[in-house]
Design a protein around this motif. Structure first.
Motif, short mmCIF file in Angstrom:
data_model
loop_
_atom_site.label_atom_id
_atom_site.label_comp_id
_atom_site.label_asym_id
_atom_site.label_seq_id
_atom_site.Cartn_x
_atom_site.Cartn_y
_atom_site.Cartn_z
N THR A 1 9.22 64.00 -13.38
CA THR A 1 7.87 63.60 -13.80
C THR A 1 6.82 64.38 -13.02
OG1 THR A 1 8.64 61.39 -14.33
CG2 THR A 1 6.29 61.63 -13.99
N GLN B 1 14.29 61.15 -11.80
CA GLN B 1 13.24 61.05 -12.82
C GLN B 1 11.84 61.18 -12.22
OE1 GLN B 1 13.17 57.61 -15.42
NE2 GLN B 1 12.37 58.84 -17.09
N TYR C 1 6.53 47.08 -12.58
CA TYR C 1 6.33 47.26 -14.02
C TYR C 1 5.55 48.55 -14.30
CZ TYR C 1 5.73 45.98 -18.91
OH TYR C 1 5.76 45.98 -20.29
N LEU D 1 4.96 56.93 -19.78
CA LEU D 1 3.64 56.50 -20.26
C LEU D 1 2.68 56.34 -19.08
CD1 LEU D 1 4.92 53.83 -22.81
CD2 LEU D 1 4.02 56.08 -23.34
N LEU D 2 2.20 57.47 -18.61
CA LEU D 2 1.39 57.46 -17.39
C LEU D 2 0.13 56.61 -17.55
CD1 LEU D 2 1.61 61.20 -16.28
CD2 LEU D 2 2.75 59.25 -15.26
N ARG E 1 11.15 58.57 -27.89
CA ARG E 1 10.38 57.92 -26.83
C ARG E 1 10.47 56.39 -26.90
NH1 ARG E 1 6.33 59.58 -23.51
NH2 ARG E 1 6.18 61.59 -24.53
N SER F 1 0.67 61.04 -21.50
CA SER F 1 2.05 60.79 -21.11
C SER F 1 2.51 62.03 -20.34
CB SER F 1 2.93 60.53 -22.33
OG SER F 1 2.87 61.61 -23.20
N VAL F 2 3.68 61.96 -19.73
CA VAL F 2 4.11 63.04 -18.84
C VAL F 2 4.14 64.38 -19.59
CG1 VAL F 2 5.99 63.92 -17.40
CG2 VAL F 2 5.46 61.50 -17.42
N SER G 1 14.12 51.47 -20.87
CA SER G 1 13.42 51.36 -19.60
C SER G 1 12.93 49.95 -19.33
CB SER G 1 12.25 52.35 -19.63
OG SER G 1 11.40 52.12 -18.58
N LEU H 1 11.52 62.43 -23.87
CA LEU H 1 10.28 61.98 -23.22
C LEU H 1 9.36 63.15 -22.89
CD1 LEU H 1 11.50 59.33 -20.61
CD2 LEU H 1 10.46 58.92 -22.82
N TYR H 2 9.97 64.29 -22.56
CA TYR H 2 9.18 65.42 -22.09
C TYR H 2 9.18 66.56 -23.11
CZ TYR H 2 10.65 62.71 -18.03
OH TYR H 2 10.93 61.68 -17.19
N GLN I 1 4.37 67.18 -14.67
CA GLN I 1 2.94 66.85 -14.64
C GLN I 1 2.16 67.89 -13.82
OE1 GLN I 1 1.96 64.67 -16.63
NE2 GLN I 1 -0.19 64.46 -16.08
N TYR J 1 5.67 51.20 -12.49
CA TYR J 1 6.64 52.29 -12.28
C TYR J 1 7.56 52.43 -13.49
CZ TYR J 1 10.35 55.07 -10.14
OH TYR J 1 11.28 56.04 -9.87
N GLN J 2 8.02 51.28 -13.98
CA GLN J 2 8.92 51.29 -15.13
C GLN J 2 8.28 52.00 -16.33
OE1 GLN J 2 10.21 47.46 -17.08
NE2 GLN J 2 11.77 47.60 -15.51
N LEU J 3 7.00 51.71 -16.55
CA LEU J 3 6.32 52.32 -17.69
C LEU J 3 5.89 53.76 -17.39
CD1 LEU J 3 3.99 49.63 -19.30
CD2 LEU J 3 6.07 50.62 -20.19
N GLY J 4 5.31 53.97 -16.22
CA GLY J 4 4.75 55.28 -15.88
C GLY J 4 5.81 56.34 -15.67
N ILE J 5 6.83 56.01 -14.90
CA ILE J 5 7.87 56.99 -14.58
C ILE J 5 9.05 56.86 -15.54
CG2 ILE J 5 9.43 57.87 -12.80
CD1 ILE J 5 6.48 58.31 -12.14
N GLY J 6 9.54 55.63 -15.72
CA GLY J 6 10.72 55.41 -16.55
C GLY J 6 10.50 55.81 -18.00
N THR J 7 9.31 55.56 -18.50
CA THR J 7 9.05 55.84 -19.91
C THR J 7 8.09 57.00 -20.10
OG1 THR J 7 9.22 53.44 -20.14
CG2 THR J 7 8.61 54.62 -22.09
N GLN K 1 -0.46 53.99 -19.48
CA GLN K 1 -0.21 52.54 -19.44
C GLN K 1 0.19 52.08 -18.04
OE1 GLN K 1 2.08 50.60 -22.53
NE2 GLN K 1 1.48 52.16 -24.00
#
Lengths: 313, 444
Positions: free
Chosen positions: B90, B86, A271, A281-282, B403, A63-64, B410, B111-112, B94, A273-279, A284
């Motif tokens: 990120t 965001q 989707y 969870l890179l 999270r 994750s990030v 999200s 989250l971070y 990263q 983007y929503q998971l990777g950036i928004g949440t 996923q």
């Protein structure tokens, strides 16, 4: 008596001394490698590296800001049971199929029209490209205003023409929202098809059409038996590019609906983007992005095989 | 290049030592130079473009200069639009490289968490000095063990309403509906006159959760139990809330809101097509600053036809969801001390007061002391924002705003639960779907 004059052999003139680089480049294989090197570097940096990195991410729990551990296909198992992912798969396939059919038909029609001789042809050809030239985000914002429930110029027009009596909720109804994003994608993509197919049409010799006409072939028969077979290889390549681009489309849907309402227009890319950036969870997000790969690979293989067959016919 | 004489250097370092020894701003001012940081220390602060432009002008102008004088730190303020922040954060975290201070919204700090410097010292000191933080500010910036971020402010969210239209129904600010039933009854009459309420049911990042989370809480619904693991969404209370929402939507709300982004309700209210909507003070402040542009259907300035009120309550009480902002110091910053000192300085009473005043009530502050600020006496229409943050909760309730809560926001699970039901799904099915999604999210 025939006399044969002796011709003195030309004196060998030694050329300027060649350096080691020149001598190296005289070898065609090495020259080819040198010429390809910039492309290889660019492809490696911007295509191969991100792709490999994507695969690496998708099999970890990164994750990030948190380096992940290897988790095998855990992320793929997760998205396999994710309802929103299922919706995104269906939406992406539907979106790509419908837009490709419309773009092909309308693009071909436009190309055939533009292939005729008329006044202002050059201007018209340039003008047609506008939707393709304008940055997607910018044009999509303009469409967003046209679909706005309060300010829609489309609704205003339809209302004043007496076609509708209450406003159409373009982006608020799940079905209409998908139709709306399809309309915008087709609007944006038709010029690419039209101009590319026009280039293909111009390579077809007019003599073939004349010969067919002399043989009594009408317009439809000439298109069916002369134009279409010769245009097919070009068409397949264009469709291939278009399918790949449409499958991974992001900007248009992100700006227009954000994947809503209730995921009705959610695509792979939005989707991910929503998971990777928004949440954050890179991994996923990467797994979702990579899930496109087998589908696209299949499409590409089928089309390339078909192109090869079409070319050898 | 100008040479520095050995004697000058000794004098300079002597002054710095004296100032540091004396401590505080007085010592610094007496020395005339910043003692703590080497001249030339620069901080890069990435922040959202402020809705109130004058606040950004203040930071980039006067406060930047004040910061240089007080701390010897050069401030490089980079402002970008909200939807790009965001992605920037990120990539910075990263890549372990980027701005020294990152402004975050909602619970991004959670989250971070592993990549953020501990700012407990400065956050605790400020909280103690200013009467404590609002729950919302603490929930998003503190993980129960330490402060992950320095709370910056909270943007208050209330209902903005049309005074004249509500007056026709006998409703004023002091007798504004306190329950959803009363709110729906008034809305039904108003919608019949072409003056519906407006609340987005689309994937709008701010207005979606800010409207539907407090609605859910007011019925007694919640995402998860206090343990932060047991998903509790599928309850009788949640199902009731969904059933009522479907009926209320049909009776009182503008159906076009199914597609509104965060600016959708602003546009609709300013265009006189809706009578009430949940929002920050931006609608009113814009109508006030452009009184000639925005007018009512009778030609009167729209600003003179607005009042604010809290969201109505339900069987479990009245709640609100405000938008908290905080500043993060990433661990990739080699020396976090200048960034910390800057944040400590920025949030000192005299400095922050200048910024807070420039917000004209758009921000309600992160700590309770700002409820007493004179800014709330300037414009009576803005006065309801003064105590707005007191009823605020954040996503993830009754668990932590971590999270999983961020993933739920999200993915718009709560908003989509209501949207699905409004689109025709059985309320029970919509709740079951959302519950199942939450179970997957909270399982990790």
């Amino acid at each position: 008596m025939t006399t044969i004059e002796a011709v003195a052999p030309r004196q060998y003139v030694r050329g300027p001394r060649r350096g080691p680089i020149t001598r190296l480049l005289e070898d065609e294989r090495k020259l080819a490698l040198c010429l390809m090197l910039p492309t290889i570097v660019l492809l490696g940096l911007f295509i191969a590296y991100p792709f490999v990195k994507g695969i690496e991410l998708s099999v970890t729990n990164t994750s990030v800001g948190v380096p992940g551990k290897f988790v095998g296909i855990e992320n793929f198992k997760k998205i396999w049971t994710d309802d929103i992912f299922h919706i995104a798969v269906w939406n992406t396939c539907l979106y790509t199929f419908v837009t490709t059919v419309f773009k092909l038909v309308l693009g071909l029609w436009l190309a055939l029209l533009l292939n005729r001789h008329f006044k202002g042809k050059a201007f018209m050809r340039a003008f047609i490209l506008l939707p393709f030239i304008i940055p997607t985000v910018l044009s999509t914002f303009a469409w967003k205003w046209m679909f706005d429930p309060t300010f829609s110029v489309l609704n205003w027009m339809l209302f004043h023409l007496g076609i509708i009596h209450s406003r159409i909720n373009w982006l608020g109804d799940p079905g209409l929202a998908m139709i709306s994003v399809i309309i915008v994608n087709v609007w944006r993509g038709v010029p690419f098809y039209a101009i590319s197919l026009l280039a293909g049409l111009q390579t077809i010799s007019p003599e073939l059409h004349e010969a067919a006409a002399i043989d009594g072939a009408r317009a439809w028969a000439r298109f069916r038996h002369v134009t279409w077979p010769l245009l097919l290889p070009v068409t397949l390549v264009i469709v291939l590019f278009s399918v790949i681009q449409t499958f991974a489309d992001f900007q248009l849907v992100y700006v227009l609906t954000g994947g809503g309402p209730a995921n009705a227009t959610q695509l792979f890319a939005t989707y991910a983007y929503q998971l990777g950036i928004g949440t954050g969870l890179l991994s996923q997000g990467a797994a979702i992005s990579l899930a496109i790969f087998p589908i696209l690979l299949l499409v590409v293989i089928v089309q390339l095989v078909y192109i090869r067959r079409a070319e050898t016919l | 290049m100008r040479c520095i004489a050995r004697r000058s250097l000794l004098k300079l370092s002597g002054a710095g030592a004296v100032a540091a020894g004396a401590g505080g701003l007085a010592g610094i001012l007496a020395a005339g130079r910043a003692p703590v940081f080497a001249q030339g220390t620069t901080l890069h602060w990435l922040k959202f473009v402020d809705f109130v432009p004058v606040s950004d002008q203040l930071i980039k102008g006067k406060l930047k200069e004040d910061c240089r004088k007080a701390l010897g730190i050069g401030l490089e303020v980079e402002t970008i639009n909200g939807d790009g922040v965001q992605a920037r954060i990120t990539s910075a975290i990263q890549a372990k490289s980027g701005p020294d201070i990152l402004m975050a919204v909602s619970n991004w700090a959670q989250l971070y968490a592993d990549s953020l410097a501990d700012v407990s010292d400065i956050a605790d000191a400020r909280g103690n000095a200013e009467g404590g933080y609002f729950d919302t500010a603490k929930a998003v910036a503190n993980d129960g063990k330490r402060w992950l971020a320095m709370p910056f402010t909270i943007l208050g969210v209330l209902l903005v309403n049309r005074t004249s239209w509500f007056a026709e129904e006998g409703v004023k600010a002091d007798n504004f509906p306190k329950t959803w039933e009363d709110f729906r009854a008034v809305g039904k009459k108003m919608k019949a006159k072409g003056r519906p309420f407006g609340q987005t049911l689309a994937h709008a990042f701010g207005d979606g959760p800010a409207g539907w989370y407090p609605y859910l809480w007011s019925w007694g619904g919640k995402e998860v139990e206090a343990d932060g693991k047991t998903v509790a969404l599928n309850s009788k209370e949640t199902v009731e809330s969904v059933k009522f929402a479907v009926a209320m939507w049909k009776d009182a709300f503008d159906e076009g809101a199914m597609s509104w982004d965060d600016a959708g309700n602003n546009r609709a209210f300013l265009a006189n097509t809706i009578s009430s909507t949940s929002n920050g003070a931006s609608i009113y402040l814009l109508a006030r600053s452009k009184a000639d542009t925005y007018s009512t259907e009778t030609g009167k300035p729209l600003k003179d036809d607005c009042f604010h009120a809290p969201l109505p309550g339900g069987p479990a009480g009245q709640f609100s969801y405000h938008v908290p902002f905080s500043n993060l110091i990433p661990t990739y910053v080699a020396d976090p001390k200048p960034a910390k000192e800057f944040l400590r300085w920025f949030h000192s009473k005299d400095v922050y007061d200048q910024w807070f005043t420039s917000q004209q009530g758009f921000s309600v502050g992160s700590t309770k002391v700002w409820e007493d600020d004179p800014v709330w006496k300037v414009d009576p229409v803005m006065a309801p924002f003064r105590t707005a943050a007191e009823s605020g909760r954040f996503a993830g309730y009754a668990g932590p705003a971590g999270r999983a809560a961020a993933e739920t926001i999200s993915k718009f699970i709560i908003v989509d639960m209501y949207a699905k039901a409004v689109q025709g799904a059985a309320p029970e099915d919509a709740v079951k779907w959302a519950h199942a999604e939450l179970v997957k999210i909270y399982a990790g």
